[in-house]
Design a protein around this motif. Structure first.
Motif, PDB file in Angstrom:
ATOM      1  N   TRP A 159       0.571   4.502  -2.925  1.00  0.00           N
ATOM      2  CA  TRP A 159       0.266   5.682  -2.304  1.00  0.00           C
ATOM      3  C   TRP A 159       0.889   6.340  -2.518  1.00  0.00           C
ATOM      4  CZ3 TRP A 159      -2.850   8.675  -1.205  1.00  0.00           C
ATOM      5  CH2 TRP A 159      -3.184   9.896  -0.635  1.00  0.00           C
ATOM      6  N   VAL A 167      -2.148   3.890   5.631  1.00  0.00           N
ATOM      7  CA  VAL A 167      -2.537   3.472   4.712  1.00  0.00           C
ATOM      8  C   VAL A 167      -2.865   1.088   4.938  1.00  0.00           C
ATOM      9  CG1 VAL A 167      -1.830   4.006   2.330  1.00  0.00           C
ATOM     10  CG2 VAL A 167      -0.204   2.538   3.752  1.00  0.00           C
ATOM     11  N   HIS A 208       0.020   9.807   6.249  1.00  0.00           N
ATOM     12  CA  HIS A 208      -1.831   9.213   5.797  1.00  0.00           C
ATOM     13  C   HIS A 208      -1.498   7.890   6.373  1.00  0.00           C
ATOM     14  CE1 HIS A 208      -4.096  10.267   2.928  1.00  0.00           C
ATOM     15  NE2 HIS A 208      -4.143   9.215   2.424  1.00  0.00           N
ATOM     16  N   ALA A 226       0.651  -1.194  -0.147  1.00  0.00           N
ATOM     17  CA  ALA A 226      -0.088   0.001  -0.087  1.00  0.00           C
ATOM     18  C   ALA A 226       0.941   1.738  -0.160  1.00  0.00           C
ATOM     19  CB  ALA A 226      -0.626   0.137   1.109  1.00  0.00           C
ATOM     20  N   ALA A 258      -6.041   3.442   0.650  1.00  0.00           N
ATOM     21  CA  ALA A 258      -5.885   4.394   1.336  1.00  0.00           C
ATOM     22  C   ALA A 258      -6.802   5.353   2.780  1.00  0.00           C
ATOM     23  CB  ALA A 258      -5.068   5.790   1.021  1.00  0.00           C
ATOM     24  N   THR A 294       4.128   8.005   4.257  1.00  0.00           N
ATOM     25  CA  THR A 294       2.622   6.829   5.056  1.00  0.00           C
ATOM     26  C   THR A 294       3.022   6.167   6.225  1.00  0.00           C
ATOM     27  OG1 THR A 294       3.648   4.442   4.117  1.00  0.00           O
ATOM     28  CG2 THR A 294       2.204   6.547   2.994  1.00  0.00           C
ATOM     29  N   ARG A 354     -12.666   4.077   3.266  1.00  0.00           N
ATOM     30  CA  ARG A 354     -11.122   3.957   2.185  1.00  0.00           C
ATOM     31  C   ARG A 354     -11.184   4.120   0.930  1.00  0.00           C
ATOM     32  NH1 ARG A 354     -10.848   5.825   6.852  1.00  0.00           N
ATOM     33  NH2 ARG A 354      -9.799   5.008   8.727  1.00  0.00           N
TER      34      ARG A 354
END
Length: 168
Positions: free
Chosen positions: A77, A125, A123, A73, A166, A88, A144
């Motif tokens: 992202w 994820v 962020h 992920a 995300a 992340t 999400r």
């Protein structure tokens, strides 16, 4: 009924392993039972971990970690946004005791981990096995965004398909 979320402590690990065993028996999560479940709940890239309590009993768990090499992920992202993978935080090890479901514990844990990731300037994820349709439905219900679906080799004989998400 009130659900409370708090930092996971070392004494909580045995309770979390007990709940995880019930989840594994009920849902087959994790797919491969770890040789050392307490260590599996504490990945090397751990930022923080929390438990949810219902009636003063551990009923759920969630982890926030830095991206590891096997995490898909963060790369998706990064490719989508142009931001580095180091921006992340990976949400993982989310589970709720089968006997405690229906109290929005999973949603509360997700909200807490998301808030904590953002407070660190990261962020959130996550990824989930494509066969885990209940978890994918929860993540989508919580807003999400699907980043993509990828194949991951978990062992020389096991390749799995994961859906990567995300937070908006």
């Amino acid at each position: 009924m009130s659900v409370s979320i708090r930092d996971r402590t070392d004494p909580d690990l045995s309770h979390c392993v007990h709940v995880l065993a019930a989840v594994h028996e009920h849902d087959r999560y994790p797919v491969n039972w770890p040789a050392a479940p307490d260590a599996w709940l504490t990945p090397p890239s751990l930022l923080d971990a929390w438990v949810a309590e219902l009636h003063d009993t551990v009923a759920g768990h969630i982890v926030l970690s830095r991206s590891a090499a096997e995490d898909a992920a963060p790369g998706l992202w990064s490719a989508r946004t142009g931001a580095g993978q180091d921006t992340t935080a990976v949400i993982s090890r989310l589970f709720v005791a089968p006997s405690a479901r229906g109290h929005r514990i999973g949603a509360a844990l997700m909200a807490h981990a998301t808030t904590q990731a953002r407070s660190r300037g990261l962020h959130p994820v996550l990824d989930v096995l494509s066969s885990d349709t209940a978890a994918a439905a929860l993540y989508e219900r919580l807003g999400r965004q699907l980043l993509g679906t990828v194949e991951q080799r978990w062992s020389p004989t096991l390749t799995v398909t994961v859906r990567c998400y995300a937070a908006p």
